[in-house]
Enzyme design. Structure first.
Site, PDB file in Angstrom:
ATOM      1  N   ASP A  33      62.972 -23.372 -21.306  1.00 12.80           N
ATOM      2  CA  ASP A  33      61.971 -22.348 -20.992  1.00 12.80           C
ATOM      3  C   ASP A  33      62.069 -21.882 -19.551  1.00 12.80           C
ATOM      4  OD1 ASP A  33      61.163 -22.909 -23.467  1.00 12.80           O
ATOM      5  OD2 ASP A  33      59.179 -23.708 -22.930  1.00 12.80           O
ATOM      6  N   SER A  82      54.324  -2.530 -54.448  1.00 14.09           N
ATOM      7  CA  SER A  82      54.057  -3.969 -54.506  1.00 14.09           C
ATOM      8  C   SER A  82      54.848  -4.534 -55.688  1.00 14.09           C
ATOM      9  CB  SER A  82      52.565  -4.223 -54.572  1.00 14.09           C
ATOM     10  OG  SER A  82      52.127  -4.201 -55.880  1.00 14.09           O
ATOM     11  N   LYS A 115      57.855 -16.088 -51.504  1.00 10.77           N
ATOM     12  CA  LYS A 115      56.890 -14.995 -51.359  1.00 10.77           C
ATOM     13  C   LYS A 115      55.992 -15.366 -50.178  1.00 10.77           C
ATOM     14  CE  LYS A 115      53.799 -11.963 -53.911  1.00 10.77           C
ATOM     15  NZ  LYS A 115      52.871 -11.752 -52.817  1.00 10.77           N
ATOM     16  N   CYS A 424      20.712 -22.913 -31.295  1.00 12.67           N
ATOM     17  CA  CYS A 424      19.600 -23.671 -30.755  1.00 12.67           C
ATOM     18  C   CYS A 424      19.679 -23.485 -29.246  1.00 12.67           C
ATOM     19  CB  CYS A 424      19.758 -25.142 -31.124  1.00 12.67           C
ATOM     20  SG  CYS A 424      18.696 -26.200 -30.143  1.00 12.67           S
ATOM     21  N   CYS A 429      18.987 -30.570 -26.572  1.00 15.30           N
ATOM     22  CA  CYS A 429      19.215 -30.950 -27.968  1.00 15.30           C
ATOM     23  C   CYS A 429      20.362 -31.981 -28.029  1.00 15.30           C
ATOM     24  CB  CYS A 429      19.561 -29.672 -28.730  1.00 15.30           C
ATOM     25  SG  CYS A 429      19.982 -29.933 -30.434  1.00 15.30           S
TER      26      CYS A 429
HETATM   27  S1  IVH Z   1      59.894  -7.452 -52.174  1.00 16.94           S
HETATM   28  C1  IVH Z   1      59.918  -3.273 -53.914  1.00 16.94           C
HETATM   29  N1  IVH Z   1      60.067  -9.935 -51.296  1.00 16.94           N
HETATM   30  O1  IVH Z   1      54.504  -9.350 -51.678  1.00 16.94           O
HETATM   31  C2  IVH Z   1      59.641  -4.691 -53.658  1.00 16.94           C
HETATM   32  N2  IVH Z   1      57.939  -8.882 -51.229  1.00 16.94           N
HETATM   33  O2  IVH Z   1      52.985  -8.468 -54.007  1.00 16.94           O
HETATM   34  C3  IVH Z   1      59.137  -4.933 -52.310  1.00 16.94           C
HETATM   35  N3  IVH Z   1      56.163 -10.266 -50.254  1.00 16.94           N
HETATM   36  O3  IVH Z   1      53.945  -6.055 -50.607  1.00 16.94           O
HETATM   37  C4  IVH Z   1      58.616  -6.288 -52.067  1.00 16.94           C
HETATM   38  N4  IVH Z   1      57.416 -12.023 -49.807  1.00 16.94           N
HETATM   39  O4  IVH Z   1      54.114  -7.910 -48.839  1.00 16.94           O
HETATM   40  C5  IVH Z   1      59.252  -8.885 -51.511  1.00 16.94           C
HETATM   41  N5  IVH Z   1      60.379 -12.116 -50.507  1.00 16.94           N
HETATM   42  C6  IVH Z   1      59.580 -11.065 -50.733  1.00 16.94           C
HETATM   43  C7  IVH Z   1      58.208 -11.093 -50.382  1.00 16.94           C
HETATM   44  C8  IVH Z   1      57.416  -9.977 -50.683  1.00 16.94           C
HETATM   45  C9  IVH Z   1      56.201 -11.506 -49.732  1.00 16.94           C
HETATM   46  C10 IVH Z   1      54.935  -9.450 -50.343  1.00 16.94           C
HETATM   47  C11 IVH Z   1      55.075  -8.028 -49.863  1.00 16.94           C
HETATM   48  C12 IVH Z   1      54.679  -7.168 -51.017  1.00 16.94           C
HETATM   49  C13 IVH Z   1      53.873  -8.112 -51.838  1.00 16.94           C
HETATM   50  C14 IVH Z   1      53.886  -7.709 -53.285  1.00 16.94           C
END
Ligand code: IVH
Length: 669
Positions: A33, A82, A115, A424, A429
């Site tokens: 660092d 999503s 995920k 409080c 206290c």
């Molecule tokens: S792919 C078109 N990969 O999950 C597909 N999403 O429920 C795009 N997320 O909005 C998403 N890990 O915020 C993808 N390894 C991963 C992910 C991921 C988390 C989130 C992302 C997305 C949401 C969908």
């Protein structure tokens, strides 16, 4: 000359970016660092002296910039969709069947990855420079949060070395690692502030902050999971991730190309089990068809891709009986309702209590003693009550009410403005007294050994101590007369309490437990205002003018000193001999070769740290500076001194080696 400076600046930027990558992405740091800060300081001073070479993506900008008024909305060139998601293995089999039916007998593989439980972000790069960072928003447009994302250390700001497309986009997730979340809540508690509920909401809230300097301190992290470019067309998603990983983007290692559904299932169950061991939260696994051409063939529904699915993990929840709602009084007087639960085992530990935050939360969730509730473990060790377990109990129709008086001392509770917290206001206290003493004695405060929770309890309940000032009149005899306290530990405690008188003013100030004044804030105040009376007499405006002291802290300081009880404590502590003045740089030695002189240090000093050398110069009546100019009197060079030494010789400024410098200061230290 100017081209020399420019190339040194460029060299430093590249070097700092490389070390940032090695530390935050590759986890194979090459320097410590201190060395990093040293290079950063050199760059900072060169940039300050030569504003014509400014770059908004310089590594010096990671600390954040001026606050913004609001965020600009940006449209996504392609919607940020999503994912379809499921908790069931059977639905993964259905997904696999649908994919196989659509693709006929074309061979393909799945790519499994984690995920991440955070906030999705889209990063645009142009000519190897971060151009835009945007949130997902409603999928069609989101917020431009570039300034905040620039502070995230593992997001590359500029690329160098490898070949990259002129324009490309990387998508991924920003999250707050569990350790960062824990530390943040610890400092919230320390400052008497509300704690955050879980890392995901904290990440989302942090990215919405208009002050990127605060974002910079929150230690967010980014993980990339998507790459797209018009000019670089790789065949598979896994190759895309390998490619961006080679460009320096953080791609988490837990990912796998799977040849069969059985392999996918293995990946899922493996990570469902191992999720507890990760340094951040995940809420499942994402399964994607790996071949890009087949992804295109499968296409999208109106909302989600047909080539991917999220297999979510069941939340780590448990159902148990809410036996009682009790109230806990903290050191700042905040009264928090706590659920007393029938003990239940959840994700590695037995839970018998959970915070209920405040009255509004309890009412909103319709909780009441005697009902079954669902509890969940967030990123924190502190579990929370999610809701009534409606499969076993009916939510309560009679709203729970906070009592009017403190459960410990019966004085009337007060609620300040919008604040959902009841307090409080009685400083006598008992739990507040105990909390104040524990804080006073804690490691970052006066570090009084032997004054832990149980001893504090004993001192307060025996009536020997009413507040922190009483500690200093305790005698060995008094302490030895207490239960479970021998002669030896009594005398040790008297000694360690007495040793607190040697602690510097900044620690004493922190130990007082003024709301919002943390360990660092206390240092800043001590350094700037020097004495307790200067702090006591400062107005809110004067306090806010100090760098790093915000409105809330300033208001809290003024209100703390406005209380007579607190002023009396200060008087008694002064009388007891505690340090209420900052001596660190006021004692100067007159008549040294450095009196009234400006000194610049450059390169790595071998026998002392840079800040020690700078403090020394101040003590000798001189000033240290980060940059060499005609006004510099001496430049002291350590190992690997760079452009500053060159500039000094050009300007005819005397250059001292570290040995010569030591010789000159020797008579005065
Ligand atoms: S792919 C078109 N990969 O999950 C597909 N999403 O429920 C795009 N997320 O909005 C998403 N890990 O915020 C993808 N390894 C991963 C992910 C991921 C988390 C989130 C992302 C997305 C949401 C969908």
């Amino acid at each position: 000359m100017s081209s020399d400076i420019k190339s040194r600046i460029e060299q430093l930027r590249e070097e700092l970016n490389r070390h940032t990558y090695l530390y935050y992405v590759a986890a194979t740091p090459e320097i410590g660092d201190e060395q990093f800060d040293f290079l950063l300081k050199e760059l900072e001073s060169l940039e300050k002296e030569n504003p014509e070479f400014d770059d908004p993506l310089s590594p010096t900008r990671r600390v954040g910039g001026e606050p913004v008024k609001g965020f600009v909305t940006v449209n996504h060139p392609k919607p940020m969709l999503s994912l379809a998601n499921t908790y069931s293995q059977a639905e993964i089999e259905d997904f696999d069947k649908r994919v196989r039916d659509s693709l006929g007998d074309k061979p393909f593989q799945y790519h499994c990855e984690l995920k991440f439980d955070g906030v999705a972000v889209r990063l645009e790069y142009e000519n190897g420079r971060l151009k835009l960072a945007a949130t997902r928003g409603d999928g069609v447009s989101g917020d431009d949060i570039t300034e905040n994302v620039k502070t995230i250390r593992n997001v590359p700001l500029t690329l160098s070395g490898q070949k990259f497309p002129e324009k490309f986009e990387v998508r991924g997730e920003i999250l707050m690692p569990l350790e960062a979340f824990r530390k943040l809540n610890e400092s919230q508690t320390e400052a008497g502030d509300k704690t955050f509920a879980n890392p995901r909401n904290t990440t989302s809230g942090t990215l919405k902050l208009q002050d990127s300097k605060i974002v910079a301190k929150r230690n967010l992290q980014f993980f990339a999971y998507y790459f797209e470019s018009e000019t670089e067309n790789l065949n598979t998603h896994s190759a895309n991730l390998d490619f961006i990983s080679s460009l320096g983007f953080p791609v988490y290692s837990a990912r796998k190309v799977c040849n069969s559904l059985a392999e996918v299932e293995k990946f899922i169950s493996e990570w469902e089990e191992k999720r507890e061991s990760l340094p951040f939260e995940i809420d499942g696994v994402v399964i994607k068809v790996d071949q890009i051409n087949l992804q295109e063939e499968l296409g999208f529904t109106s909302k989600v891709p047909r080539w991917a699915i999220a297999r979510k993990f069941a939340a780590r929840q448990a159902s148990t009986l809410l036996k009682e709602i009790i109230l806990q009084v903290g050191r700042t007087g905040a009264v928090t309702p706590v659920a007393v639960l029938e003990p239940v085992f959840l994700a590695g530990s037995t839970i018998s209590r959970a915070t209920l935050h405040n009255e509004d939360e309890i009412r909103r969730k319709k909780l009441a003693p005697g009902l079954f509730v669902l509890i969940e473990k967030g990123g924190d060790v502190i579990p929370k009550v999610v809701s009534v377990d409606e499969s076993k109990s009916k939510p309560s129709d009679s709203p729970w009410k906070m009592p009017d008086t403190c459960p410990e001392c019966e004085s009337t509770l007060v609620k300040e403005g919008e604040d959902a917290v009841y307090r409080c206001a009685n400083p006598d206290c008992p739990p507040q007294i105990r909390g104040r003493i524990e804080h006073f004695a804690s490691r970052d405060a006066l570090n009084i050994e032997g004054l832990g929770e149980s001893v504090v309890d004993l001192l307060v309940s025996s009536g020997l101590v009413h507040d922190v000032d009483d500690l200093f009149s305790l005698t060995t005899e008094q302490l030895a007369s207490l239960e479970r306290m021998g002669e030896k530990s009594a005398s040790n405690l008297v000694n360690s309490i007495s040793a607190a008188k040697e602690q510097p003013f900044s620690k004493v100030l922190f130990a007082l437990g003024i709301r919002h004044v943390g360990a660092n804030g206390a240092k800043v105040l001590a350094r700037n205002l020097k004495t307790i009376s200067a702090i006591q007499n400062a107005t809110q405006e004067e306090l806010t003018r100090i760098n790093e002291i915000g409105e809330t802290t300033a208001a809290s300081i003024v209100s703390w000193f406005g209380n007579e009880y607190n002023c009396n404590i200060i008087n008694r502590l002064t009388h007891a001999g505690l340090q209420f003045e900052d001596f660190s740089s006021t004692e100067t030695v007159a008549g040294s070769p450095f009196t009234g002189k400006t000194v610049v240090f450059t390169g790595t000093l071998e026998t002392m740290k840079r800040d020690e050398a700078e403090t020394l110069i101040e003590k000798l009546g001189g000033k240290s500076s980060g940059s060499v100019s005609k006004k510099t009197h001496f430049v002291v060079t350590g190992a690997d001194a760079g452009s500053k030494a060159a500039k000094a010789s050009e300007l005819g400024v005397p250059i001292l080696t570290e040995a010569q410098f030591r010789e000159m200061i020797l008579p005065y230290v």
